[in-house]
Write an enzyme that holds these catalytic residues in place. Sequence first.
Site, PDB file in Angstrom:
ATOM      1  N   GLY A 263      37.885  34.176  30.084  1.00 21.11           N
ATOM      2  CA  GLY A 263      37.793  35.428  30.830  1.00 21.11           C
ATOM      3  C   GLY A 263      36.486  35.519  31.585  1.00 21.11           C
ATOM      4  O   GLY A 263      35.567  34.715  31.402  1.00 21.11           O
ATOM      5  N   GLY A 265      32.884  37.254  32.790  1.00 18.32           N
ATOM      6  CA  GLY A 265      31.805  37.964  32.110  1.00 18.32           C
ATOM      7  C   GLY A 265      30.792  37.030  31.494  1.00 18.32           C
ATOM      8  O   GLY A 265      30.942  35.805  31.498  1.00 18.32           O
ATOM      9  N   GLU A 288      42.435  32.063  34.914  1.00 18.38           N
ATOM     10  CA  GLU A 288      42.710  32.920  36.071  1.00 18.38           C
ATOM     11  C   GLU A 288      41.517  32.983  37.006  1.00 18.38           C
ATOM     12  O   GLU A 288      41.659  33.211  38.181  1.00 18.38           O
ATOM     13  CB  GLU A 288      43.167  34.314  35.640  1.00 18.38           C
ATOM     14  CG  GLU A 288      42.188  35.041  34.746  1.00 18.38           C
ATOM     15  CD  GLU A 288      42.647  36.452  34.418  1.00 18.38           C
ATOM     16  OE1 GLU A 288      43.836  36.626  34.122  1.00 18.38           O
ATOM     17  OE2 GLU A 288      41.817  37.351  34.467  1.00 18.38           O
ATOM     18  N   ASN A 378      37.938  48.841  32.348  1.00 18.09           N
ATOM     19  CA  ASN A 378      38.374  48.067  33.515  1.00 18.09           C
ATOM     20  C   ASN A 378      39.890  47.930  33.608  1.00 18.09           C
ATOM     21  O   ASN A 378      40.472  48.075  34.658  1.00 18.09           O
ATOM     22  CB  ASN A 378      37.788  46.650  33.462  1.00 18.09           C
ATOM     23  CG  ASN A 378      36.270  46.667  33.466  1.00 18.09           C
ATOM     24  OD1 ASN A 378      35.656  47.536  34.074  1.00 18.09           O
ATOM     25  ND2 ASN A 378      35.668  45.720  32.769  1.00 18.09           N
ATOM     26  N   GLY A 382      44.110  39.859  32.689  1.00 17.89           N
ATOM     27  CA  GLY A 382      45.016  38.788  32.263  1.00 17.89           C
ATOM     28  C   GLY A 382      44.952  38.518  30.772  1.00 17.89           C
ATOM     29  O   GLY A 382      45.629  37.606  30.278  1.00 17.89           O
TER      30      GLY A 382
HETATM   31  N1  COA Z   1      32.462  50.963  22.699  1.00 24.82           N
HETATM   32  C1  COA Z   1      31.912  51.481  23.819  1.00 24.82           C
HETATM   33  N2  COA Z   1      31.312  50.743  24.772  1.00 24.82           N
HETATM   34  C2  COA Z   1      31.228  49.413  24.561  1.00 24.82           C
HETATM   35  C3  COA Z   1      31.745  48.810  23.412  1.00 24.82           C
HETATM   36  C4  COA Z   1      32.385  49.631  22.454  1.00 24.82           C
HETATM   37  N3  COA Z   1      32.923  49.132  21.355  1.00 24.82           N
HETATM   38  N4  COA Z   1      31.501  47.481  23.474  1.00 24.82           N
HETATM   39  C5  COA Z   1      30.866  47.256  24.629  1.00 24.82           C
HETATM   40  N5  COA Z   1      30.693  48.417  25.277  1.00 24.82           N
HETATM   41  C6  COA Z   1      30.050  48.608  26.568  1.00 24.82           C
HETATM   42  C7  COA Z   1      28.735  47.849  26.685  1.00 24.82           C
HETATM   43  O1  COA Z   1      27.680  48.598  26.131  1.00 24.82           O
HETATM   44  C8  COA Z   1      28.613  47.699  28.192  1.00 24.82           C
HETATM   45  O2  COA Z   1      28.201  48.940  28.725  1.00 24.82           O
HETATM   46  P1  COA Z   1      27.230  49.019  30.001  1.00 24.82           P
HETATM   47  O3  COA Z   1      28.038  48.445  31.144  1.00 24.82           O
HETATM   48  O4  COA Z   1      26.974  50.489  30.144  1.00 24.82           O
HETATM   49  O5  COA Z   1      26.049  48.198  29.634  1.00 24.82           O
HETATM   50  C9  COA Z   1      30.076  47.503  28.634  1.00 24.82           C
HETATM   51  O6  COA Z   1      30.877  48.021  27.566  1.00 24.82           O
HETATM   52  C10 COA Z   1      30.437  46.032  28.873  1.00 24.82           C
HETATM   53  O7  COA Z   1      30.195  45.310  27.690  1.00 24.82           O
HETATM   54  P2  COA Z   1      29.554  43.847  27.659  1.00 24.82           P
HETATM   55  O8  COA Z   1      29.215  43.555  26.242  1.00 24.82           O
HETATM   56  O9  COA Z   1      28.477  43.754  28.682  1.00 24.82           O
HETATM   57  O10 COA Z   1      30.759  42.864  28.002  1.00 24.82           O
HETATM   58  P3  COA Z   1      31.534  42.493  29.337  1.00 24.82           P
HETATM   59  O11 COA Z   1      30.777  42.829  30.564  1.00 24.82           O
HETATM   60  O12 COA Z   1      31.972  41.087  29.139  1.00 24.82           O
HETATM   61  O13 COA Z   1      32.807  43.450  29.304  1.00 24.82           O
HETATM   62  C11 COA Z   1      34.998  44.100  28.619  1.00 24.82           C
HETATM   63  C12 COA Z   1      33.629  43.549  28.191  1.00 24.82           C
HETATM   64  C13 COA Z   1      35.907  44.160  27.410  1.00 24.82           C
HETATM   65  C14 COA Z   1      34.838  45.505  29.216  1.00 24.82           C
HETATM   66  C15 COA Z   1      35.568  43.136  29.726  1.00 24.82           C
HETATM   67  O14 COA Z   1      35.571  41.826  29.246  1.00 24.82           O
HETATM   68  C16 COA Z   1      36.975  43.528  30.140  1.00 24.82           C
HETATM   69  O15 COA Z   1      37.174  44.388  30.982  1.00 24.82           O
HETATM   70  N6  COA Z   1      38.014  42.898  29.515  1.00 24.82           N
HETATM   71  C17 COA Z   1      39.391  43.204  29.788  1.00 24.82           C
HETATM   72  C18 COA Z   1      39.923  42.346  30.885  1.00 24.82           C
HETATM   73  C19 COA Z   1      40.058  40.904  30.471  1.00 24.82           C
HETATM   74  O16 COA Z   1      39.857  40.525  29.345  1.00 24.82           O
HETATM   75  N7  COA Z   1      40.459  40.080  31.424  1.00 24.82           N
HETATM   76  C20 COA Z   1      40.800  38.712  31.137  1.00 24.82           C
HETATM   77  C21 COA Z   1      40.061  37.692  31.765  1.00 24.82           C
HETATM   78  S1  COA Z   1      39.235  37.953  33.297  1.00 24.82           S
END
Ligand code: COA
Length: 498
Positions: A263, A265, A288, A378, A382
Amino acid sequence: MNSDRIRLPSLLEKVKSADEAAALIKDGMTVGMSGFTRAGEAKAVPLALVERAKKDPLKITLVTGASLGNDIDKKLTEVGALARRLPFQVDNTLRKAINDGQVMFIDQHLSETVEQMRANQIARPDIAVVEAVSITEKGYIVPTTSVGNSANFVQFAKQVIVEINTTLSPELEGLHDIYLPEERPNRTPVNLLKPDDRIGTTAIEVDPSKIVAIVFSDLSDSPSNALPADSETQAIADHLIEFLKQEVDAGRLPNSLRPLQVGIGTIANAVTSGLVKSPFTDLVQYSEVLQDSTFELLDAGKLKFASASSITVSAPCAERVFGNIAKYKDKLVLRPQEISNLPEIVRRLGTISINTALEFDIYGNVNSTHVNGSKMMNGIGGSGDFARNAQLAVFVTKSTAKGGAISSVVPMVSHVDHTGHDTDILVTEIGLADLRGLAPRERARAIIDNCVHPDYRSALNDYFERACAKGGQTPHILREALEWHINLEERGNMLSKG
Ligand code: COA
């Protein structure tokens, strides 16, 4: 110049300004735009649409491949032009409008949007706006840094606007493999047997008479915003690589592993980068999105081939790759997202899929999308296409968020995207839980012992032990199961009882 990029002479007369093209988008339309993980989105036309909406308000349904760059979602939201948005986004301003109920957001598995259009379950686009490097002698459209849903939008829409990006080399032609499945129920199997198979065409086929405008643009993709690895993301990568080594030693995986889906990130990028120093060889990706780490692996000779729907990289990596595409072209392919993410192929290839969770619970259910059960982050993207069908479905997250106020491992997730049935391996910087073949009570033991931050471990043990005393296949104390989230909402900290 125009005739180099538009090789069908009859189309030269369709060249228009971005404003003229944007004027073709009418209030109430469903608009299918290119763009996937901030790569390959049409830029000049949506930005002209923003300017127009300031004077002449309109509302559209915007469908894309996935997220857009160049602040397009932000700007369209600010001028109130978005009524509905699908299937994914990553923008702060749009996120707020979604959570305020101002924009209706339909969060979908990325492989499914066009399947639902094909079956007329959701509206097909009235107009498609797609970015291209060129148009061929037959009038076919050569995409740029992503394919996403563009080929399907072009097929479904009555009108097509092509935006030719002159910052990218026409040598990108040949990178893409456009294959669209037939209608159901008589569809033939998708004959993709290996990640490097090519089964389609190098350009998007279109009846040239549908092309109503061609716009030239010199705007670049927004660079990737993945951060460099920190000690926690590095620890997550190390745990996972150690686990994969053990799987190879146990004979459950070959030294080339299985096709990898990673994924987007920071964590995912750190895991993939970590493979540069691993003993694995001849790796392949069936993913993806490709990030900087893909090119580190290719340059290091570790990766043989990478298949995806988009390339989202930092500015220096973009220069290295797109400025020298001939070096990489035979090792890469970009496909429509319904093929890169097709559950049938993912299952058949036996991918190892690595995605990021917001939180997971003691039984292995994963929340990827909703903060505290309500607020959209978000979208599922995928992750579900891959997790349900992968040979190894891995979810990674840091064990805490917001300076320790939040535990990412909770008694019960506040929203479920991936049920425990779909999750095999969970990893935090603390350690890794291998859930394969475990019953719920065994899963809870593995997760609490290996993944929880020490600040939360005794509270989670206490919950689990009291829940087990009550009984059940998946023991819970319903009055307390979401208490941590309620604490967070009311007092800003999961364990604070005020
Ligand atoms: N509760 C509340 N907020 C949370 C949290 C929780 N349990 N865990 C993380 N966060 C917050 C972080 O503090 C961070 O906040 P900020 O932007 O204000 O700093 C934000 O969520 C992003 O977390 P981070 O640890 O930086 O990870 P990331 O940027 O890799 O994002 C997802 C994590 C889950 C949001 C992201 O991977 C996603 O949207 N996944 C779903 C889509 C996906 O998996 N696609 C498949 C492949 S592309």
